[in-house]
Design a protein around this motif. Sequence first.
Motif, PDB file in Angstrom:
ATOM      1  N   UNK A 265       0.291  -1.428   0.156  1.00 24.92           N
ATOM      2  CA  UNK A 265      -0.029   0.050   0.141  1.00 24.92           C
ATOM      3  C   UNK A 265       1.173   1.228   0.176  1.00 24.92           C
ATOM      4  N   UNK A 266       0.420   1.972  -1.101  1.00 25.85           N
ATOM      5  CA  UNK A 266       1.061   3.510  -0.933  1.00 25.85           C
ATOM      6  C   UNK A 266       1.800   4.328   0.639  1.00 25.85           C
ATOM      7  N   UNK A 267       2.570   4.602   0.562  1.00 24.43           N
ATOM      8  CA  UNK A 267       2.795   5.589   2.307  1.00 24.43           C
ATOM      9  C   UNK A 267       1.978   6.402   2.225  1.00 24.43           C
ATOM     10  N   UNK A 268       2.067   6.417   3.622  1.00 28.37           N
ATOM     11  CA  UNK A 268       0.772   7.675   4.120  1.00 28.37           C
ATOM     12  C   UNK A 268       1.245   9.146   3.677  1.00 28.37           C
ATOM     13  N   UNK A 269       0.943  10.079   3.668  1.00 36.97           N
ATOM     14  CA  UNK A 269       1.563  11.248   3.543  1.00 36.97           C
ATOM     15  C   UNK A 269       2.538  11.785   4.784  1.00 36.97           C
TER      16      UNK A 269
ATOM     17  N   UNK B 179      10.148  12.966   7.253  1.00 35.01           N
ATOM     18  CA  UNK B 179      11.111  12.644   7.116  1.00 35.01           C
ATOM     19  C   UNK B 179      10.575  10.915   6.933  1.00 35.01           C
ATOM     20  N   UNK B 180       9.680  10.562   7.963  1.00 38.66           N
ATOM     21  CA  UNK B 180       9.335   9.504   7.647  1.00 38.66           C
ATOM     22  C   UNK B 180       8.221   9.084   6.679  1.00 38.66           C
ATOM     23  N   UNK B 181       7.783   9.359   6.163  1.00 37.69           N
ATOM     24  CA  UNK B 181       7.458   9.596   4.568  1.00 37.69           C
ATOM     25  C   UNK B 181       7.687   9.245   3.596  1.00 37.69           C
ATOM     26  N   UNK B 182       8.968  10.031   3.964  1.00 38.24           N
ATOM     27  CA  UNK B 182      10.243  10.171   2.752  1.00 38.24           C
ATOM     28  C   UNK B 182      10.341   8.665   2.895  1.00 38.24           C
ATOM     29  N   UNK B 183      10.732   8.346   4.493  1.00 40.69           N
ATOM     30  CA  UNK B 183      11.457   6.927   4.246  1.00 40.69           C
ATOM     31  C   UNK B 183      10.229   5.559   4.040  1.00 40.69           C
ATOM     32  N   UNK B 184       9.281   5.727   4.479  1.00 41.69           N
ATOM     33  CA  UNK B 184       7.829   4.942   3.869  1.00 41.69           C
ATOM     34  C   UNK B 184       7.570   4.592   2.150  1.00 41.69           C
ATOM     35  N   UNK B 185       7.732   6.103   1.913  1.00 44.02           N
ATOM     36  CA  UNK B 185       7.803   6.146   0.216  1.00 44.02           C
ATOM     37  C   UNK B 185       8.738   5.466   0.026  1.00 44.02           C
ATOM     38  N   UNK B 186       9.701   5.537  -0.296  1.00 41.28           N
ATOM     39  CA  UNK B 186      11.280   4.783  -0.302  1.00 41.28           C
ATOM     40  C   UNK B 186      10.834   2.813  -0.451  1.00 41.28           C
ATOM     41  N   UNK B 187      10.350   2.522   0.552  1.00 41.27           N
ATOM     42  CA  UNK B 187      10.038   1.415   1.284  1.00 41.27           C
ATOM     43  C   UNK B 187       9.338   0.584   0.354  1.00 41.27           C
ATOM     44  N   UNK B 188       7.970   1.327  -0.269  1.00 38.78           N
ATOM     45  CA  UNK B 188       6.790   1.459  -0.756  1.00 38.78           C
ATOM     46  C   UNK B 188       7.189   1.432  -2.615  1.00 38.78           C
TER      47      UNK B 188
END
Length: 204
Positions: free
Chosen positions: A131-135, A175-184
């Motif tokens: 699932x896409x990262x939360x903003x 920063x958390x969003x960027x990390x989650x987006x990269x993982x996604x």
Amino acid sequence: MNRIFSKLHVGSLIQSNAIYSRDLASATLITQTKAKLPKPTPNAFALFLKTKFRKGTSMVGLAKEWKSSSDKEKKKFTEEAAKLRKEAIAQFEKLPKKEQQEQLVEAAKSRADLKNSRAYYQFLKDTNCPTPALNAIAIFSQEKYRANRLRHFFAYNAVEEFQNLSEEEKKPYVEKFNQQAEAYKSAYEKWYKDHGEDYEKLKK
């Protein structure tokens, strides 16, 4: 609201986990004529919900209330449902045969589209599609109201609160969003490599 309940039927409630009892489902069905209609008319249970439902009301609680109602209490809803169906059939049969057929074909297409849509989302679920990262705002809202059962009611407040934060205060969430987006991105690429061919077939 009326549009929602006019289309409501027990089957859809069962699928959405609002009702868990097969006995309840069978208890709310109405014996109806076999005449075909493009769209179903509301049954007795749907009409009962229309009179009882309020914002924040538990659907499961209403289902239990309906089940415990006497036959006499249910009768007025059953009769009203039968009346609405009879009127709908009469109106539909007044239409030219060509228009009747067009409406039936369109309704069948809508049901097929819905079935395909369910198959699509079931495929994503079965294959564990990432699932896409939360903003950043969603992450902020989730963390701030995590323990609150009504956290979805605070979504608007969270947006305003986040906007009032300083850039430094926003930074951890960004920063958390960027990390989650990269993982996604990484997880999706792997998932697509394994399931992309079947995924594209379902999208067509």
